[in-house]
Design a protein around this motif. Structure first.
Motif, PDB file in Angstrom:
ATOM      1  N   ARG A  26       0.820  -1.214   0.000  1.00  0.00           N
ATOM      2  CA  ARG A  26       0.000   0.000   0.000  1.00  0.00           C
ATOM      3  C   ARG A  26       0.853   1.263   0.000  1.00  0.00           C
ATOM      4  NH1 ARG A  26      -5.381  -0.563   3.477  1.00  0.00           N
ATOM      5  NH2 ARG A  26      -5.617   1.490   2.606  1.00  0.00           N
ATOM      6  N   ARG A  27       2.092   1.173   0.350  1.00  0.00           N
ATOM      7  CA  ARG A  27       2.956   2.352   0.407  1.00  0.00           C
ATOM      8  C   ARG A  27       3.478   2.764  -0.963  1.00  0.00           C
ATOM      9  NH1 ARG A  27       5.623  -0.279   5.387  1.00  0.00           N
ATOM     10  NH2 ARG A  27       4.109   0.285   6.965  1.00  0.00           N
ATOM     11  N   LEU A  28       3.287   1.942  -1.974  1.00  0.00           N
ATOM     12  CA  LEU A  28       3.694   2.310  -3.323  1.00  0.00           C
ATOM     13  C   LEU A  28       2.665   3.275  -3.889  1.00  0.00           C
ATOM     14  CD1 LEU A  28       4.780  -1.133  -4.738  1.00  0.00           C
ATOM     15  CD2 LEU A  28       6.249   0.731  -4.000  1.00  0.00           C
ATOM     16  N   HIS A  29       3.141   4.347  -4.453  1.00  0.00           N
ATOM     17  CA  HIS A  29       2.240   5.372  -4.969  1.00  0.00           C
ATOM     18  C   HIS A  29       2.553   5.668  -6.423  1.00  0.00           C
ATOM     19  CE1 HIS A  29       0.415   6.314  -1.103  1.00  0.00           C
ATOM     20  NE2 HIS A  29       1.622   6.111  -0.597  1.00  0.00           N
ATOM     21  N   GLU A  30       1.681   6.438  -7.023  1.00  0.00           N
ATOM     22  CA  GLU A  30       1.757   6.785  -8.432  1.00  0.00           C
ATOM     23  C   GLU A  30       3.128   7.319  -8.843  1.00  0.00           C
ATOM     24  OE1 GLU A  30      -0.637  10.031 -10.913  1.00  0.00           O
ATOM     25  OE2 GLU A  30      -1.850   8.708  -9.692  1.00  0.00           O
ATOM     26  N   ASP A  31       3.808   8.029  -7.988  1.00  0.00           N
ATOM     27  CA  ASP A  31       5.072   8.647  -8.364  1.00  0.00           C
ATOM     28  C   ASP A  31       6.248   7.680  -8.403  1.00  0.00           C
ATOM     29  OD1 ASP A  31       5.007   8.346  -5.636  1.00  0.00           O
ATOM     30  OD2 ASP A  31       5.886  10.299  -5.191  1.00  0.00           O
ATOM     31  N   ASN A  32       6.101   6.447  -7.941  1.00  0.00           N
ATOM     32  CA  ASN A  32       7.211   5.505  -8.021  1.00  0.00           C
ATOM     33  C   ASN A  32       6.809   4.165  -8.634  1.00  0.00           C
ATOM     34  OD1 ASN A  32       5.790   4.377  -5.927  1.00  0.00           O
ATOM     35  ND2 ASN A  32       7.426   4.486  -4.434  1.00  0.00           N
ATOM     36  N   LEU A  33       5.780   4.164  -9.448  1.00  0.00           N
ATOM     37  CA  LEU A  33       5.313   2.918 -10.037  1.00  0.00           C
ATOM     38  C   LEU A  33       6.178   2.426 -11.185  1.00  0.00           C
ATOM     39  CD1 LEU A  33       1.448   3.257 -10.085  1.00  0.00           C
ATOM     40  CD2 LEU A  33       2.870   1.940  -8.551  1.00  0.00           C
ATOM     41  N   ASN A  34       7.029   3.240 -11.746  1.00  0.00           N
ATOM     42  CA  ASN A  34       7.852   2.793 -12.861  1.00  0.00           C
ATOM     43  C   ASN A  34       8.776   1.653 -12.486  1.00  0.00           C
ATOM     44  OD1 ASN A  34       6.757   4.461 -14.785  1.00  0.00           O
ATOM     45  ND2 ASN A  34       8.129   6.137 -14.293  1.00  0.00           N
ATOM     46  N   SER A  35       8.989   1.420 -11.197  1.00  0.00           N
ATOM     47  CA  SER A  35       9.857   0.324 -10.771  1.00  0.00           C
ATOM     48  C   SER A  35       9.129  -1.017 -10.754  1.00  0.00           C
ATOM     49  CB  SER A  35      10.440   0.611  -9.386  1.00  0.00           C
ATOM     50  OG  SER A  35       9.392   0.680  -8.441  1.00  0.00           O
ATOM     51  N   ILE A  36       7.801  -1.025 -10.915  1.00  0.00           N
ATOM     52  CA  ILE A  36       7.036  -2.273 -10.911  1.00  0.00           C
ATOM     53  C   ILE A  36       7.358  -3.053 -12.182  1.00  0.00           C
ATOM     54  CG2 ILE A  36       4.717  -3.291 -10.964  1.00  0.00           C
ATOM     55  CD1 ILE A  36       5.435  -2.066  -8.295  1.00  0.00           C
ATOM     56  N   THR A  37       7.650  -4.342 -12.018  1.00  0.00           N
ATOM     57  CA  THR A  37       7.961  -5.216 -13.142  1.00  0.00           C
ATOM     58  C   THR A  37       7.060  -6.438 -13.100  1.00  0.00           C
ATOM     59  OG1 THR A  37       9.584  -6.490 -11.904  1.00  0.00           O
ATOM     60  CG2 THR A  37      10.390  -4.507 -13.049  1.00  0.00           C
ATOM     61  N   ASP A  38       7.182  -7.288 -14.104  1.00  0.00           N
ATOM     62  CA  ASP A  38       6.423  -8.536 -14.133  1.00  0.00           C
ATOM     63  C   ASP A  38       6.702  -9.360 -12.890  1.00  0.00           C
ATOM     64  OD1 ASP A  38       5.343  -7.940 -16.605  1.00  0.00           O
ATOM     65  OD2 ASP A  38       6.953  -8.916 -17.693  1.00  0.00           O
ATOM     66  N   LEU A  39       7.952  -9.408 -12.469  1.00  0.00           N
ATOM     67  CA  LEU A  39       8.331 -10.188 -11.297  1.00  0.00           C
ATOM     68  C   LEU A  39       7.666  -9.643 -10.035  1.00  0.00           C
ATOM     69  CD1 LEU A  39      10.023 -12.552 -10.343  1.00  0.00           C
ATOM     70  CD2 LEU A  39      11.945 -11.000 -10.055  1.00  0.00           C
TER      71      LEU A  39
END
Length: 135
Positions: A26-39
């Motif tokens: 829940r601490r992940l926000h719109e401004d740092n989502l580019n780090s999300i990957t398939d894994l």
């Protein structure tokens, strides 16, 4: 910039260990989502996630969506809202995977997914339980 949580869940459905995991996500926000990957999506499938916003995750491809929803994972029973908008590598295959697996899905945002065609939108419209006001 207003931030939106990546995940929203119903805490009354979670045991303590699962709630801790969801709290971290829940601490992940719109401004740092580019780090999300398939894994990264692979682990989310085992959580009782109700709402998931992975909008603008340019590194996620169909393979990540498939891993999120494979083998009747917990998320397949609980996810009602999913935003995969602005994801240039998502295709019709990912939309088919989502709509086939996510049994509780009521809201799906696919805006500006360049590889999603009219055929996928038609498939959404043809679903027996679709509500066109939510498209």
């Amino acid at each position: 910039m207003r931030s939106h949580p990546l995940v929203s869940s119903t805490s009354n459905l979670l045991n303590e260990d699962q709630f801790y995991k969801v709290s971290l996500v829940r601490r992940l926000h719109e401004d740092n989502l580019n780090s999300i990957t398939d894994l990264a999506l692979l682990g989310a499938g085992d959580l009782l996630i109700v709402q998931l916003w992975i909008k603008s995750c340019k590194r996620v491809i169909d393979k990540g969506i498939k891993s999120l929803f494979h083998a009747d994972r917990k998320i397949c029973k609980t996810l009602s809202v999913l935003d995969v908008g602005y994801m240039p590598k998502i295709t019709n295959a990912a939309i088919f995977t989502i709509t086939s697996a996510a049994k509780a899905l009521t809201d799906l945002s696919i805006g500006f997914c360049d590889e999603v065609t009219d055929a996928a939108v038609q498939m959404l419209m043809d679903r027996p339980n679709h509500n066109s006001s939510q498209l």
